[in-house]
Write an enzyme that holds these catalytic residues in place. Structure first.
Site, mmCIF file in Angstrom:
data_model
loop_
_atom_site.group_PDB
_atom_site.id
_atom_site.type_symbol
_atom_site.label_atom_id
_atom_site.label_comp_id
_atom_site.label_asym_id
_atom_site.label_seq_id
_atom_site.Cartn_x
_atom_site.Cartn_y
_atom_site.Cartn_z
ATOM 1 N N ALA A 6 -6.035 -1.047 4.739
ATOM 2 C CA ALA A 6 -7.085 -2.051 4.904
ATOM 3 C C ALA A 6 -6.457 -3.433 5.053
ATOM 4 O O ALA A 6 -5.533 -3.780 4.328
ATOM 5 C CB ALA A 6 -8.026 -2.021 3.702
ATOM 6 N N CYS A 88 -8.763 5.555 -3.128
ATOM 7 C CA CYS A 88 -8.655 4.112 -3.334
ATOM 8 C C CYS A 88 -8.666 3.777 -4.831
ATOM 9 O O CYS A 88 -9.593 4.145 -5.552
ATOM 10 C CB CYS A 88 -9.807 3.381 -2.647
ATOM 11 S SG CYS A 88 -9.705 1.602 -2.921
ATOM 12 N N ASN A 188 2.001 12.096 2.176
ATOM 13 C CA ASN A 188 2.046 10.642 2.340
ATOM 14 C C ASN A 188 2.624 9.989 1.089
ATOM 15 O O ASN A 188 2.316 10.385 -0.033
ATOM 16 C CB ASN A 188 0.614 10.136 2.622
ATOM 17 C CG ASN A 188 0.459 8.640 2.439
ATOM 18 O OD1 ASN A 188 -0.314 8.196 1.586
ATOM 19 N ND2 ASN A 188 1.176 7.849 3.205
HETATM 20 C C1 LIG Z 1 -2.974 -2.916 1.156
HETATM 21 C C2 LIG Z 1 -3.265 -1.445 1.250
HETATM 22 C C3 LIG Z 1 -4.460 -1.013 1.805
HETATM 23 C C4 LIG Z 1 -4.758 0.336 1.894
HETATM 24 N N1 LIG Z 1 -5.953 0.729 2.453
HETATM 25 C C5 LIG Z 1 -6.269 2.054 2.499
HETATM 26 C C6 LIG Z 1 -7.518 2.498 3.030
HETATM 27 O O1 LIG Z 1 -8.349 1.723 3.496
HETATM 28 N N2 LIG Z 1 -7.782 3.835 3.018
HETATM 29 C C7 LIG Z 1 -6.884 4.751 2.498
HETATM 30 O O2 LIG Z 1 -7.175 5.960 2.501
HETATM 31 N N3 LIG Z 1 -5.699 4.362 2.022
HETATM 32 C C8 LIG Z 1 -5.363 3.044 2.015
HETATM 33 N N4 LIG Z 1 -4.142 2.661 1.525
HETATM 34 C C9 LIG Z 1 -3.176 3.689 1.072
HETATM 35 C C10 LIG Z 1 -2.239 4.120 2.183
HETATM 36 O O3 LIG Z 1 -2.941 4.767 3.216
HETATM 37 C C11 LIG Z 1 -1.157 5.074 1.653
HETATM 38 O O4 LIG Z 1 -1.780 6.197 1.111
HETATM 39 C C12 LIG Z 1 -0.263 4.447 0.588
HETATM 40 O O5 LIG Z 1 0.073 3.125 0.917
HETATM 41 C C13 LIG Z 1 1.022 5.271 0.392
HETATM 42 O O6 LIG Z 1 1.708 5.435 1.614
HETATM 43 P P1 LIG Z 1 2.963 4.481 2.049
HETATM 44 O O7 LIG Z 1 3.971 4.569 0.947
HETATM 45 O O8 LIG Z 1 3.457 5.080 3.340
HETATM 46 O O9 LIG Z 1 2.422 3.100 2.201
HETATM 47 C C14 LIG Z 1 -3.830 1.305 1.417
HETATM 48 C C15 LIG Z 1 -2.619 0.874 0.882
HETATM 49 C C16 LIG Z 1 -2.318 -0.464 0.788
HETATM 50 C C17 LIG Z 1 -0.988 -0.891 0.218
#
Ligand SMILES: Cc1cc2nc3c(=O)[nH]c(=O)nc-3n(C[C@H](O)[C@H](O)[C@H](O)COP(=O)(O)O)c2cc1C
Length: 315
Positions: A6, A88, A188
């Protein structure tokens, strides 16, 4: 795949990620109540470009009937599938029983997913975490509930809600889910390069993985190519143009957080950072970037530079 983030992975960035090789993209979370009311802000969150396909629209909410209603409206917008947010950690979302709060209630996970599956023809998927906290890692019950509801795939961020974004994603739990589930499981968490993505796929048994934070300011993560600085600059300019097309004048301000992250690992670019983010003019941004490429044609990315943190709690 590009994980939803987001505030960062909007329609303009999702197009760019697809072009760089992301196999699938997901919108940021959109409120089911908001969808039913459909104000301007919600409509903007729901917009996507044909170049993003395959694209999922992600919905959050706490009531099966409302989630089904939202799914039906979203289906009319023509995405490739619909995803439910069950991960979330933000207090605002969890307090209403949405997002990661659902991980405490596998029956509600089932009822929400089942109501949506019944209501639409499109595939419905769910994005979960592995539990609420260390004592309540109830992912086995959650996964069974989602399968019984008829979801087409499950995206798993390998952290608990209590962890927020701290600690490490538990890829052993992700591998366990991939082995037990009857539907495809997409892992993920913490992937920072294409090589790591391939390793995680091989070791977890997941047919795909999702990259979130590692793709901020770095769409090249999907191809594994290391861009020359001039290429980064060309990408910033193009991204800015897509932002201006999509948001109008607001695009300049919304682009700032991206610019900072495109250039953060190029130490030699630090001195223009301030000018770049203060500018409200496309031509001026171009001038600053062009001057930088001319004076430092061989700027190298320093992988040891920590990326600026993203605002927390938005997931
Ligand atoms: C600022 C921010 C916003 C996120 N917004 C969403 C979202 O809208 N929907 C969702 O399912 N996950 C959201 N996530 C989670 C990510 O999709 C992901 O699951 C998480 O960051 C772990 O993966 P990564 O280590 O590759 O970032 C958000 C994460 C962050 C840091």
């Amino acid at each position: 795949m590009l994980a939803p983030i987001a505030g960062f992975f909007d329609s303009p960035y999702r197009r760019i990620a697809r072009r760089h090789g992301a196999g699938l993209v997901v919108t940021e979370l959109v409120s089911a109540e908001g969808i039913v009311r459909m104000n301007r802000k919600t409509a903007e969150l729901l917009r996507f470009h044909p170049e993003e396909r395959p694209v999922a629209i992600q919905v959050f909410g706490n009531r099966p009937d409302l989630m089904a209603e939202a799914a039906a409206i979203v289906e009319g917008l023509g995405p490739d599938f619909i995803d439910v947010n069950m991960g979330c950690p933000a207090r605002r979302i969890c307090n209403s029983g949405s997002g990661a709060a659902l991980l405490l209630d596998p029956v509600m996970m089932h009822d929400i997913a089942a109501a949506m599956v019944r209501r639409v023809k499109l595939p419905v998927t769910a994005k979960i975490r592995i539990g609420w906290d260390d004592e309540r890692r109830w992912y086995r019950d959650g996964v069974r509930a989602l399968e019984d509801a008829g979801v087409a795939a499950i995206f798993v961020h390998g952290r608990t809600r209590a962890q927020q974004y701290a600690g490490r994603a538990d890829w052993d739990a992700i591998a366990e889910i991939a082995a037990m589930a009857r539907v495809p499981v997409v892992g993920n968490g913490d992937i920072r390069s294409r090589a790591e993505a391939l390793e995680r796929m091989a070791s977890s048994g997941c047919p795909a993985v999702m990259i979130g934070r590692g793709a901020i300011g770095n769409p090249w993560i999907f191809s594994g190519r290391v861009p020359a600085f001039a290429e980064v600059v060309a990408q910033i300019k193009e991204h800015l143009d897509v932002m201006l097309d999509f948001y109008g004048d607001r695009g300049i301000v919304l682009m700032r957080k991206h610019i900072v992250r495109y250039i953060h690992a190029f130490r030699g670019a630090k001195h223009v950072r301030r000018d770049l983010v203060m500018s409200e003019d496309r031509a001026e941004i171009h001038r600053i970037l062009d001057a930088l490429v001319e004076s430092h044609p061989d700027l190298q990315r320093d992988e040891s530079v920590e990326a600026p943190p993203v605002e927390e709690g938005e997931e």
